[in-house]
Scaffold this active site. Structure first.
Site, PDB file in Angstrom:
ATOM      1  N   SER A  49     -16.082 -22.014 -25.174  1.00 49.33           N
ATOM      2  CA  SER A  49     -17.521 -22.080 -24.861  1.00 49.33           C
ATOM      3  C   SER A  49     -17.902 -21.263 -23.640  1.00 49.33           C
ATOM      4  O   SER A  49     -19.041 -21.362 -23.170  1.00 49.33           O
ATOM      5  CB  SER A  49     -17.929 -23.545 -24.634  1.00 49.33           C
ATOM      6  OG  SER A  49     -17.687 -24.327 -25.775  1.00 49.33           O
TER       7      SER A  49
ATOM      8  N   GLU B 145      19.343  10.494  19.385  1.00 49.38           N
ATOM      9  CA  GLU B 145      19.800  11.603  18.550  1.00 49.38           C
ATOM     10  C   GLU B 145      19.532  12.983  19.143  1.00 49.38           C
ATOM     11  O   GLU B 145      20.320  13.899  18.939  1.00 49.38           O
ATOM     12  CB  GLU B 145      19.108  11.524  17.169  1.00 49.38           C
ATOM     13  CG  GLU B 145      19.549  10.364  16.300  1.00 49.38           C
ATOM     14  CD  GLU B 145      20.920  10.563  15.686  1.00 49.38           C
ATOM     15  OE1 GLU B 145      21.557  11.599  15.983  1.00 49.38           O
ATOM     16  OE2 GLU B 145      21.369   9.689  14.926  1.00 49.38           O
TER      17      GLU B 145
END
Length: 787
Positions: A350, A88
């Site tokens: 429990s 680019e």
């Protein structure tokens, strides 16, 4: 030369004449340039991204606008950075946002081609175009991009500009940014991409429409290969890498984003972390293994219409969560697949019993093996039952815990106090047990409250961490102490429970028999000691299992998210196997060190587990928590006197004590003895008193076992709509003694040896009275209810 001087003089005259106007114009332009950029270039919604402790992706959600857009990543991999610059903007590192040569080349190419061939934009200018959101491409907009780009070069460094571009560049379809594209197209993070893969993503922002399965493949391949040629030409790769890179195929269908811990992702979003990068403490390898374990057990459990399960794994030392499986992976929608069962309050069953045991040890109210009565019990209208509907008479406290017997633990809670127990649970960071103690009552220990798996694992982790850290604090002096482990500093806080009490609690939990498939665990060299406990809620709606070692705490919940109970939904049978499979995936741990500094050596009665009293014949030395010094001495051993034959108890009121035999005797209350002698054939009841020698002990020798005083009895109807018979029961220390039965002053008859009577009492209040041959009487009032 004269004309140059004339032009110069004219310009200087112009500037002097219009200097204020020109100065103001320049200042305005400068101010516009200075403030042209928004505070934040991008305000787009972003995906929520979850990573594990090593940076591995656990999952990501799509952004609110339907785009896969990861939050800003300030780091750009070298390969992508190099490929992007070469494709680019080759002068990126040298220009100030605008490349004059690039613009000139673009103008020439466009004029020569008679159409737009090149835009001449630098990476910085492209970034400005992305930030300005879809502005039309014309000379004016290009001018604005140049204006913004030069300003951006002053605000941001080159690396920051690249990072902004990489995070916001379009990558085809609904994919935005390098991170999202790397995972969607290649299924791995950007730093692991090859040169070919990096080059593919570098060319995409220039023409993101090329990334379409089945279309434009040749054009995309050509662009990528030209870039690879360029990278080879500038020396970024050798010839072998270059040739192999060009042979790599393009990506096909986008990969689905990983979703390894979806419930944790949902929890993070609910906690306000939506749209952020979240670095968790999860270990991805362990998380995947735990998911597989849950998935495996789910296939078995679903045959019984049990569809949901959750597992939480915590590191004891740091308190960090290593695995968070909040529900069964890939579960169907109708079974609540999105419900996080780790954070859902469920009935505890429990599973809270060890906290009571540890709290009573820490409070000096019991010793580890102190005998607790296990007999039919009615307290304030509450009548607990053991799971097996049987009674031991008496049982050591640690055995009551390891066997998870309900009646002894309820009696222990009665002694400890519901309010005190609830306060202790709050100190252990339980967040859902918030109602008043009266609301819970004694059922608090048997599932009368709700807790989350998160709180449960955290609480057990607090106990284990306190035991691990006990040498690093001074009770009553330092609130916190620091210590180093592998160059990491942790903070040791004063434990909620005394570490010595925690050690004995874990010892009791360790004795719980493991599931059948793990029953011979001690025979294997790879086995390890694990303290563990299960729980099952009323109606078989919730099955729990929690286990711990010095290094890890593992919690498991199994059930249905909608609360439907199922037969067989029992902690030991469905949750415990998951627990031990998870522990098999964890590194083996040694056992806790015994905290001798917090213990003292005590003489303990071998028979009762109490501190030895004066009449205990058989004692043993035990290292007990120092708090146990506050407990009472053995109440069950006493001195008795027998006649010359040794068959009858005597006293000075009826017998020549010079002829009597002095004995130390282990004596239980009559009701406890009735059940206990069925479990211990060596138990000898105290000999009955010689005729005429009865004293206060005789008053305890006749006990009505059922019904209890002031109890309510529901008598069901049979198929003929008639009331069923009720079996009433009593016990006497002298088995040969006859008992005479009366109901509401009506004589019923007598029994010998086995004292049971079948009755069909009418609805209403009644009085049952029993009298033995010596006139000893026992009576209970009870109420028969219709419904």
């Amino acid at each position: 030369m004269k004309w140059i001087k004339k032009i110069g003089a004219a310009c200087w005259t112009f500037i002097k004449r219009y200097r204020y106007i020109l100065g103001s114009t320049f200042l305005i332009i400068f101010l516009v340039w200075l403030f042209c950029l928004p505070e934040q270039l991008f305000n787009d919604p972003t995906s929520t991204v979850l990573y594990d402790r090593n940076g591995n992706l656990l999952g990501a959600t799509i952004a609110d606008d339907g785009q896969w857009r990861f939050p800003q990543n300030d780091s750009v991999p070298y390969r992508f950075k190099t490929a992007l610059i070469q494709f680019e903007d080759r002068t990126f590192e040298n220009h100030w946002g605008v490349s004059i040569r690039g613009l000139s080349r673009a103008v020439w190419q466009n004029l020569k081609g008679g159409r737009k061939v090149s835009g001449g934009s630098t990476i910085t200018m492209q970034l400005m175009r992305l930030a300005r959101k879809g502005k039309s491409r014309n000379i004016w907009q290009k001018t604005v991009e140049i204006f913004w780009a030069t300003r951006a070069e002053w605000r941001y460094s080159k690396d920051e500009i690249l990072a902004l571009y990489a995070s916001n560049a379009p990558m085809g379809g609904n994919v935005v940014g390098l991170d999202a594209a790397s995972w969607r197209y290649f299924g791995r993070p950007p730093y692991e991409l090859t040169w070919a893969e990096s080059a593919t993503l570098a060319v995409l922002p220039n023409a993101p429409s090329l990334m379409h399965p089945g279309k434009n493949r040749n054009e995309l391949m050509a662009k990528r290969n030209r870039l690879l040629d360029r990278l080879y030409a500038v020396g970024e790769m050798d010839s072998t890498t270059w040739q192999l890179s060009k042979l790599e195929p393009l990506p096909d269908e986008p990969h689905p984003m990983p979703m390894i811990a979806p419930q944790l992702m949902s929890r993070c979003i609910n906690d306000g972390l939506k749209g952020q990068i979240i670095h968790s403490t999860i270990d991805m390898n362990l998380q995947v293994r735990v998911n597989d374990i849950v998935r495996f057990h789910h296939e078995q459990l679903r045959t019984n219409q049990i569809f949901n399960a959750a597992v939480l794994v915590m590191d004891v030392t740091t308190g960090e969560v290593l695995a968070y499986t909040g529900n069964v992976p890939e579960l169907e929608e109708e079974h609540g697949k999105d419900v996080d069962m780790i954070n859902a309050p469920r009935s505890t069953g429990s599973i809270l019993k060890p906290f009571l045991y540890g709290g009573m040890l820490a409070g000096g109210e019991i010793t580890p093996q102190m005998l607790i009565q296990d007999i039919p019990t009615v307290m304030s209208g509450y009548s607990p039952k053991n799971y097996n509907l049987k009674y031991d008479g008496i049982i050591p406290a640690d055995a009551a815990l390891s066997k998870s017997l309900n009646v002894p633990l309820v009696r222990m809670l009665t002694k400890f106090g519901v309010a005190k127990f609830q306060f202790m649970l709050h100190k252990l960071k339980f967040t859902t047990i918030t109602k008043s103690p009266d609301h819970y009552g004694l059922s608090l220990i048997l599932g009368g409250a709700e807790a989350t798996l998160w709180d449960l694992v955290s609480a057990y982790g607090i106990m284990a961490r306190g035991l691990n850290q006990y040498p690093n604090y001074m009770p009553g002096v330092n609130r916190k102490a620091h210590y180093n482990q592998e160059n990491t500093t942790y903070t040791a806080e004063l434990p909620v429970l005394d570490p010595a009490a925690c050690w004995y609690t874990f010892e009791a939990m360790k004795e719980l028999a493991r599931p059948e498939e793990d029953i011979n665990w001690e025979m294997y060299s790879t086995s390890q000691q694990i303290a563990w406990k299960t729980g099952t809620s009323f109606g078989f709606r919730d099955a729990w299992a929690v286990g711990l070692t010095p290094n890890y705490v593992v919690g498991v919940w199994v059930g249905n998210a909608d609360g439907e109970g199922r037969p067989g939904l029992i902690g030991r049978e469905v949750a415990a196997p998951v627990l031990f499979d998870v522990f098999s995936a964890l590194p083996k741990s040694d056992w806790f060190s015994k905290p001798f500094d917090l213990m003292t050596e005590v003489d303990v009665c071998e028979k009762s587990g109490y501190r030895a009293g004066d009449y205990c014949e058989q004692t043993k030395k035990m290292w007990l928590p120092k708090t146990c010094l506050n407990t009472v001495s053995c109440p069950y051993h006493e001195i008795i006197y027998l006649d010359e034959t040794g068959q009858f108890s005597v006293n000075a009121s009826c017998y020549d004590m010079a002829l009597a035999q002095k004995k130390f005797w282990f004596t239980l209350p009559a009701e406890a003895a009735f059940y206990y002698k069925n479990h211990d054939p060596n138990y000898q009841e105290r000999p009955p008193y010689l005729d005429g020698c009865a004293d206060e002990h005789e008053l305890k020798e006749l006990v009505i076992l059922y019904p209890k005083h002031h109890s309510e009895i529901y008598v069901p109807l049979n198929f003929d709509e008639e009331r069923e018979k009720v079996i009433f029961e009593a016990t006497h220390k002298r088995p040969d003694m006859k008992l005479y039965w009366h109901l509401d002053e009506t004589y019923l008859g007598f029994t010998e040896n086995i004292h049971q009577w079948e009755l069909i009492p009418s609805i209403g209040k009644h009085l049952l009275t029993l009298v033995d041959e010596n006139g000893l009487t026992a009576a209970v009032a009870f109420d028969v209810v219709g419904k």
